[in-house]
Scaffold this motif. Structure first.
Motif, PDB file in Angstrom:
ATOM      1  N   TYR A  29       0.822  -1.207   0.000  1.00  0.00           N
ATOM      2  CA  TYR A  29       0.000   0.000   0.000  1.00  0.00           C
ATOM      3  C   TYR A  29       0.858   1.260   0.000  1.00  0.00           C
ATOM      4  O   TYR A  29       1.910   1.301   0.628  1.00  0.00           O
ATOM      5  N   GLY A  30       0.390   2.299  -0.691  1.00  0.00           N
ATOM      6  CA  GLY A  30       1.020   3.620  -0.624  1.00  0.00           C
ATOM      7  C   GLY A  30       2.249   3.731  -1.504  1.00  0.00           C
ATOM      8  O   GLY A  30       2.645   2.774  -2.178  1.00  0.00           O
ATOM      9  N   SER A  31       2.857   4.922  -1.493  1.00  0.00           N
ATOM     10  CA  SER A  31       4.016   5.130  -2.357  1.00  0.00           C
ATOM     11  C   SER A  31       5.220   5.659  -1.595  1.00  0.00           C
ATOM     12  O   SER A  31       6.017   6.419  -2.134  1.00  0.00           O
ATOM     13  N   HIS A  33       8.903   5.711   0.100  1.00  0.00           N
ATOM     14  CA  HIS A  33      10.172   5.220  -0.451  1.00  0.00           C
ATOM     15  C   HIS A  33      10.971   4.386   0.550  1.00  0.00           C
ATOM     16  O   HIS A  33      12.055   3.904   0.224  1.00  0.00           O
ATOM     17  N   ILE A  34      10.496   4.266   1.793  1.00  0.00           N
ATOM     18  CA  ILE A  34      11.370   3.720   2.827  1.00  0.00           C
ATOM     19  C   ILE A  34      10.853   2.423   3.451  1.00  0.00           C
ATOM     20  O   ILE A  34      11.537   1.412   3.438  1.00  0.00           O
ATOM     21  N   ASN A  35       9.656   2.463   4.012  1.00  0.00           N
ATOM     22  CA  ASN A  35       9.135   1.283   4.703  1.00  0.00           C
ATOM     23  C   ASN A  35       8.344   0.399   3.746  1.00  0.00           C
ATOM     24  O   ASN A  35       7.956   0.837   2.659  1.00  0.00           O
ATOM     25  N   ARG A 123     -12.050   6.542   5.316  1.00  0.00           N
ATOM     26  CA  ARG A 123     -12.629   7.719   4.652  1.00  0.00           C
ATOM     27  C   ARG A 123     -11.594   8.853   4.580  1.00  0.00           C
ATOM     28  O   ARG A 123     -11.874  10.002   4.903  1.00  0.00           O
ATOM     29  N   SER A 124     -10.371   8.473   4.220  1.00  0.00           N
ATOM     30  CA  SER A 124      -9.338   9.500   4.057  1.00  0.00           C
ATOM     31  C   SER A 124      -8.695   9.364   2.681  1.00  0.00           C
ATOM     32  O   SER A 124      -8.798   8.327   2.030  1.00  0.00           O
ATOM     33  N   LEU A 125      -8.037  10.444   2.263  1.00  0.00           N
ATOM     34  CA  LEU A 125      -7.356  10.464   0.956  1.00  0.00           C
ATOM     35  C   LEU A 125      -5.897  10.780   1.172  1.00  0.00           C
ATOM     36  O   LEU A 125      -5.564  11.594   2.028  1.00  0.00           O
ATOM     37  N   ASN A 228       2.250  13.325   0.504  1.00  0.00           N
ATOM     38  CA  ASN A 228       1.681  12.009   0.811  1.00  0.00           C
ATOM     39  C   ASN A 228       1.963  11.550   2.240  1.00  0.00           C
ATOM     40  O   ASN A 228       1.696  10.405   2.589  1.00  0.00           O
ATOM     41  N   ASN A 229       2.452  12.485   3.071  1.00  0.00           N
ATOM     42  CA  ASN A 229       2.559  12.189   4.502  1.00  0.00           C
ATOM     43  C   ASN A 229       1.499  12.941   5.292  1.00  0.00           C
ATOM     44  O   ASN A 229       1.667  13.239   6.480  1.00  0.00           O
ATOM     45  N   ILE A 230       0.404  13.245   4.616  1.00  0.00           N
ATOM     46  CA  ILE A 230      -0.747  13.858   5.292  1.00  0.00           C
ATOM     47  C   ILE A 230      -2.002  13.216   4.701  1.00  0.00           C
ATOM     48  O   ILE A 230      -2.044  12.926   3.504  1.00  0.00           O
ATOM     49  N   ILE A 242      -1.558  14.017  10.162  1.00  0.00           N
ATOM     50  CA  ILE A 242      -0.170  13.965   9.693  1.00  0.00           C
ATOM     51  C   ILE A 242       0.408  12.607  10.062  1.00  0.00           C
ATOM     52  O   ILE A 242       0.293  12.168  11.205  1.00  0.00           O
ATOM     53  N   ILE A 243       0.976  11.935   9.066  1.00  0.00           N
ATOM     54  CA  ILE A 243       1.469  10.570   9.278  1.00  0.00           C
ATOM     55  C   ILE A 243       2.988  10.520   9.039  1.00  0.00           C
ATOM     56  O   ILE A 243       3.609  11.544   8.840  1.00  0.00           O
ATOM     57  N   ASP A 244       3.525   9.311   9.048  1.00  0.00           N
ATOM     58  CA  ASP A 244       4.962   9.103   8.811  1.00  0.00           C
ATOM     59  C   ASP A 244       5.812   9.890   9.812  1.00  0.00           C
ATOM     60  O   ASP A 244       6.532  10.828   9.449  1.00  0.00           O
ATOM     61  N   LEU A 245       5.723   9.464  11.059  1.00  0.00           N
ATOM     62  CA  LEU A 245       6.338  10.225  12.153  1.00  0.00           C
ATOM     63  C   LEU A 245       7.749   9.736  12.494  1.00  0.00           C
ATOM     64  O   LEU A 245       8.272  10.036  13.556  1.00  0.00           O
TER      65      LEU A 245
HETATM   66  P1  ADP Z   1       6.979   5.574   4.254  1.00  0.00           P
HETATM   67  O1  ADP Z   1       7.889   5.960   5.389  1.00  0.00           O
HETATM   68  O2  ADP Z   1       7.464   4.406   3.505  1.00  0.00           O
HETATM   69  O3  ADP Z   1       6.677   6.746   3.395  1.00  0.00           O
HETATM   70  P2  ADP Z   1       4.345   5.963   5.434  1.00  0.00           P
HETATM   71  O4  ADP Z   1       4.242   5.846   6.931  1.00  0.00           O
HETATM   72  O5  ADP Z   1       4.330   7.338   4.865  1.00  0.00           O
HETATM   73  O6  ADP Z   1       5.606   5.114   4.952  1.00  0.00           O
HETATM   74  O7  ADP Z   1       3.130   5.118   4.823  1.00  0.00           O
HETATM   75  C1  ADP Z   1       3.017   4.888   3.436  1.00  0.00           C
HETATM   76  C2  ADP Z   1       1.617   5.235   2.938  1.00  0.00           C
HETATM   77  O8  ADP Z   1       0.641   4.432   3.652  1.00  0.00           O
HETATM   78  C3  ADP Z   1       1.182   6.674   3.212  1.00  0.00           C
HETATM   79  O9  ADP Z   1       1.645   7.558   2.224  1.00  0.00           O
HETATM   80  C4  ADP Z   1      -0.342   6.535   3.232  1.00  0.00           C
HETATM   81  O10 ADP Z   1      -0.860   6.459   1.931  1.00  0.00           O
HETATM   82  C5  ADP Z   1      -0.557   5.165   3.877  1.00  0.00           C
HETATM   83  N1  ADP Z   1      -0.828   5.217   5.333  1.00  0.00           N
HETATM   84  C6  ADP Z   1       0.088   5.142   6.330  1.00  0.00           C
HETATM   85  N2  ADP Z   1      -0.507   5.131   7.547  1.00  0.00           N
HETATM   86  C7  ADP Z   1      -1.841   5.205   7.325  1.00  0.00           C
HETATM   87  C8  ADP Z   1      -3.008   5.183   8.175  1.00  0.00           C
HETATM   88  N3  ADP Z   1      -2.917   5.070   9.498  1.00  0.00           N
HETATM   89  N4  ADP Z   1      -4.225   5.253   7.583  1.00  0.00           N
HETATM   90  C9  ADP Z   1      -4.347   5.321   6.226  1.00  0.00           C
HETATM   91  N5  ADP Z   1      -3.291   5.319   5.379  1.00  0.00           N
HETATM   92  C10 ADP Z   1      -2.054   5.259   5.909  1.00  0.00           C
END
Ligand code: ADP
Ligand code: GN1
Ligand code: MG
Length: 373
Positions: A29-31, A33-35, A123-125, A228-230, A242-245
């Motif tokens: 899932y997602g794009s 580059h790291i995890n 329900r998020s984008l 893409n970290n939000i 805000i994600i990817d902490l």
């Molecule tokens: P990376 O460090 O590889 O970028 P992320 O933590 O940003 O990893 O996660 C990758 C992608 O997964 C995000 O860009 C997002 O699309 C999705 N994602 C991560 N956590 C969540 C979450 N709790 N709910 C919905 N989507 C998430």
């Protein structure tokens, strides 16, 4: 991506009990580059579905997983309390770490990989490119506000998960080592880009010098503020979470501002191969500047505001030399999906830097106008 131990990881977390269902689907899932990120779907007896994010954390890059997860838990618990006190929804407005059956924050599988789980924010984008100026403005308010929310966070308790993460002079030295030790053929292919990067050495220390002189404050910053970290709310389209902490550390506000501009105000994708499509969109730069200043709500100093264009340029340049260094040394850091992918990425960053240099006066004027309001 190898995910041999994914079932072992899934079994370590009580997600089926949480969801009252069985895991019926797991897919990359997602794009990022790291995890390695997977979305798990749990199907309940009534056929309703509940999702989780399962991540295998890249422990080649993050050397101290316990420290990294301590940061993530500490920050998310802090944000959770703050969101509750402000009447928000803590299950949607911050990440929440799901503990393992043993009560730990992460799981180590029998191959030594580290895994963690978050409830999927439904329900998020998540956007890989700006679709509307309003979205970008909202993301700016959210990143500014995020920094403000963490203004009183006990910074001394945060671990530095990657040393010198945005120390551009150190990144420059690493880049020079990559030229020396990297692949000769690749260096020939990237000769123009290498020359471009080396010619800008004098810029690299501008922000770190101001920090050392006490002219810029150290804050708790996110350090990886690309769009893409939000997550946005799919119903209201407002910036939600805000994600990817993983890289929350002491840093400069200019890192967060700059990295968002690098990614979001680019008229092309980060890996666009047609460089004519890659320019700095000044309208988007203006929208983000206004939003960020609003989110920070007067907390930025005069020097921070004046340095915003430099933040944008240096973060773009720094990312360019990181991509290029990784290309030269064999693509071990950023995931690639095609040949020369990291070279393509470096090229877009340098094209953007060149365009910022051309638009420098306009960028400065935009910042001045936005801060006068
Ligand atoms: P990376 O460090 O590889 O970028 P992320 O933590 O940003 O990893 O996660 C990758 C992608 O997964 C995000 O860009 C997002 O699309 C999705 N994602 C991560 N956590 C969540 C979450 N709790 N709910 C919905 N989507 C998430
Ligand atoms: C990485 O993890 P992700 O894909 O959100 C990188 C950032 C870069 C970015 C470039 C820990 O971010 O520093 O700016 O790629 N993260 C790490 O797209 O190195
Ligand atoms: Mg990410």
């Amino acid at each position: 991506m190898s995910c041999d131990r994914i079932d072992e990881a899934i079994a370590a977390f009580p997600i089926e009990e949480d969801a009252n269902g069985v895991v019926s689907e797991k897919r990359p899932y997602g794009s990022g580059h790291i995890n390695d990120t997977f979305r798990l779907c749990c199907k309940r007896p009534d056929q309703k579905e509940k999702y989780f994010i399962l991540q295998r954390i890249n422990h080649d890059i993050f050397k101290n997983l316990p420290h990294l997860m301590e940061n993530v838990v500490h920050v998310t618990e802090y944000l959770r309390k703050m969101i509750i006190s402000q009447g928000g929804d803590p299950d949607r407005e911050t990440l929440n770490v799901v503990k393992t059956r043993d009560g730990a924050d992460y799981f180590r599988d029998s191959d030594g990989n580290y895994w963690r789980v978050f409830p999927f924010i439904e329900r998020s984008l998540c956007l890989d490119m700006v679709e509307t100026k309003e979205d970008f403005y909202d993301s700016a308010v959210a990143f500014g506000n995020f920094q403000k929310m963490l203004a009183d966070f006990p910074v001394e308790t945060l671990h530095e998960t990657i040393l010198n993460f945005h120390n551009t002079p150190v990144r420059f030295q690493d880049f020079k080592k990559a030229i020396q030790n990297g692949d000769r053929k690749r260096a020939e292919l990237a000769a123009k880009e290498i020359e471009f990067a080396l010619a800008r050495e004098q810029d690299t220390a501008v922000l770190t010098d101001l920090l050392a002189e006490g002219k810029l404050p150290l804050r708790v910053t996110h350090n990886d503020t690309k769009l893409n970290n939000i997550l946005f709310d799919a119903d209201t389209r407002e910036a939600l979470c805000i994600i990817d902490l993983d890289t929350i550390m002491p840093g400069l506000s200019l890192y967060d501002f700059g990295d968002s501009i690098r990614f979001g105000a680019n008229t092309g994708a980060e890996d666009e191969t047609d460089l004519d499509k890659v320019t700095l969109d000044l309208d988007l730069f203006e929208a983000f500047t206004r939003g960020y200043l609003k989110g920070c709500a007067g907390s930025l100093t005069e020097t921070e505001v004046r340095m915003l264009p430099m933040g944008a340029k240096l973060m773009t340049y720094e990312c360019g030399i990181r991509f290029l260094g990784d290309f030269l040394t064999g693509d071990h850091y950023f995931k690639i999906h095609r040949e020369n992918h990291n070279l393509d990425r470096a090229r877009t960053q340098f094209k953007l830097v060149a365009d910022m240099e051309e638009k420098w006066n306009e960028m400065a004027a935009i910042v001045e106008r936005a801060s006068a309001q």
